[in-house]
Design an enzyme around this catalytic site. Structure first.
Site: not given
Ligand code: NAD
Length: 427
Positions: A116-117
């Site tokens: 994720a980011k």
């Protein structure tokens, strides 16, 4: 059915950029591996994208609205994991690419995490501490259903630090009515951070470098290294490589660099930077520009500053035998073939700088069990996991007769796609 791996990624902008570089390598690796078309399409796109608006009353009394993002690329191996960056030019495309990068990095390191980011489009240099706190808390509230120790675990990235992680943990905990330290990593040690986290990425760079040198039968006793970037990753890498007997002959930061063929006193440079916040004005050797520094004759080059430092424009002038990517994306995809043709070996970012996420994993584990390890314990575990990851990538590169970089992608794609097949597609 034949897969069109050349379909342009939606965020291609014409110029080489790290996001495009990542997709080019992902496509090449899928082709070499022979990934099924359906799985290719599954892994190419994120499973969830969240865009939020963050209204904040600024110090001058005006209301400003910031845009925040969180992209979950996948949660196939476990809760998604990835940093949050604050920057004026952060956009959804960049966050999407960085999120998939995290998937591959976690898979290579054998962590039980997906990728994720997150990002908030703001200029932290122009924000007061109060404004930063308000942005962080409102962003966290908007992500209450997303974040969680069992679902999505953020961490620091560009322009976000321990304090911001502490605010995220506190805001999340206030809403859950209990202290949930495992919701975020990269926290201060006193509130559930891990010993060894600050040095983890640089230590991992050193471990990967030593493993590569052993494999490539390079003599560590007479080796020279050049380090670009003297922040967290660059300075720790320089210091630890130096402790292993490698002579550091050039260092730099955004202000420029220094070259001394007799060897730079790295500890003195670290002390200087801790006082002056920059290498500028120090006397560590002959001044060199960052462009010149990359082209210095040396055994090991560690680009540990920023992306796209080695491109098709300067790749043929790089003289290092081994490049270890401390930064994310310091070599653009258009330079890969030029570098490979010269016989230069590259330890890719998704392996070389994974020490940070590995110790983030340790932090998450320690928070969950409520028992904290000493630094020797953290470093020994990091050493073992990095070495295992290096061996896995090396063996994959040999098996597919390809570069370490494509070997790393193939190892990750193989692992994630196998788990995806075992879990099956629900619905
Ligand atoms: P940092 O802010 O601590 O240090 C960055 C350094 O690079 C500074 O010395 C800065 O002056 C220098 N720099 C900036 N622009 C430059 C330029 N154009 N030329 C030369 N030097 C320049 O950042 P960091 O945490 O050390 O991160 C460096 C890189 O490593 C980034 O790409 C980051 O994404 C990556 N990375 C960091 C971690 C981590 O745990 N810190 C983990 C994985 C990857």
């Amino acid at each position: 059915m034949a897969v069109d791996y050349k379909e342009p990624a939606p965020y291609r902008r014409g110029e080489p950029n790290p996001n495009e570089s990542m997709m080019v390598r992902f496509d090449k690796a899928c082709q070499l591996y022979g990934l099924d078309e359906g799985l290719y399409n599954y892994l190419k796109h994120p499973v969830k994208i969240i865009i939020v608006s963050i209204p904040v009353t600024m110090d001058n009394g005006k209301l400003e609205v910031f845009e925040g993002y969180r992209v979950i690329h996948d949660n196939i191996l476990g809760p998604s994991k990835g940093g949050i960056r604050y920057a004026p030019d952060v956009d959804l495309d960049e966050v999407k690419a960085l999120a998939s990068w995290m998937t591959w990095k976690c898979a290579i390191a054998n962590l039980p995490f997906g990728g994720a980011k997150g990002g908030v489009r703001c200029d932290p240099k122009k924000l007061s501490s109060r404004e930063l706190e308000l942005i962080t808390r409102r962003y966290t509230v908007n992500m209450l259903e997303i974040f969680g120790p069992d679902s999505d675990v953020p961490a620091p990235d560009m322009n976000t630090d321990e304090q911001i992680m502490a605010w995220i943990m506190d805001t999340y905990s206030m809403h859950k009515k209990e202290t949930v330290t495992g919701v975020v990593t990269g926290k201060p040690i006193v509130i559930g951070g891990s010993r060894g986290r600050r040095e983890a990425t640089g230590r991992g760079v050193m471990i990967a470098t030593m493993a590569a040198m052993k494999t490539l039968e390079m003599d560590t006793t007479s080796c020279t290294a050049v380090i670009q970037g003297f922040g967290n990753v660059g300075s720790v890498s320089a210091d630890l490589l130096n402790e292993k007997g490698i002579k550091i002959i050039a260092i730099s930061d955004v202000s420029g660099g220094y070259y001394d063929p007799k060897g730079i006193d790295v500890k003195r440079a670290i002390e200087y930077v801790s006082t002056h916040k920059t290498l500028e004005g120090g006397d560590f050797g002959s001044p060199v520009t960052n462009e010149e520094l990359l082209e210095i004759e040396c055994d090991i080059l560690v680009p540990a500053a920023k992306e796209d430092q080695i491109t098709a424009h300067n790749a043929d002038r790089i003289k290092a035998k081994l490049i270890v990517e401390g930064a994310n994306g310091p070599i653009s995809a258009d330079a890969d073939d030029i570098i490979a043709a010269k016989g230069t070996r590259v330890i890719p970012d998704i392996l070389a700088n994974s020490g940070g996420v590995i110790v983030s994993y340790f932090e998450w584990v320690q928070d969950r069990i409520g028992y904290f390890w000493d630094e020797d314990d953290v470093n020994a575990r990091l050493n073992r996991m990095m070495t295992e990851a290096f061996d896995a990538v090396y063996n994959t590169a040999i098996k597919y007769d390809t570069t370490f970089r494509l070997g790393a992608y193939i190892y990750a794609i193989d692992k994630v796609s196998k788990v995806l097949k075992l879990r099956g597609i629900y619905g």
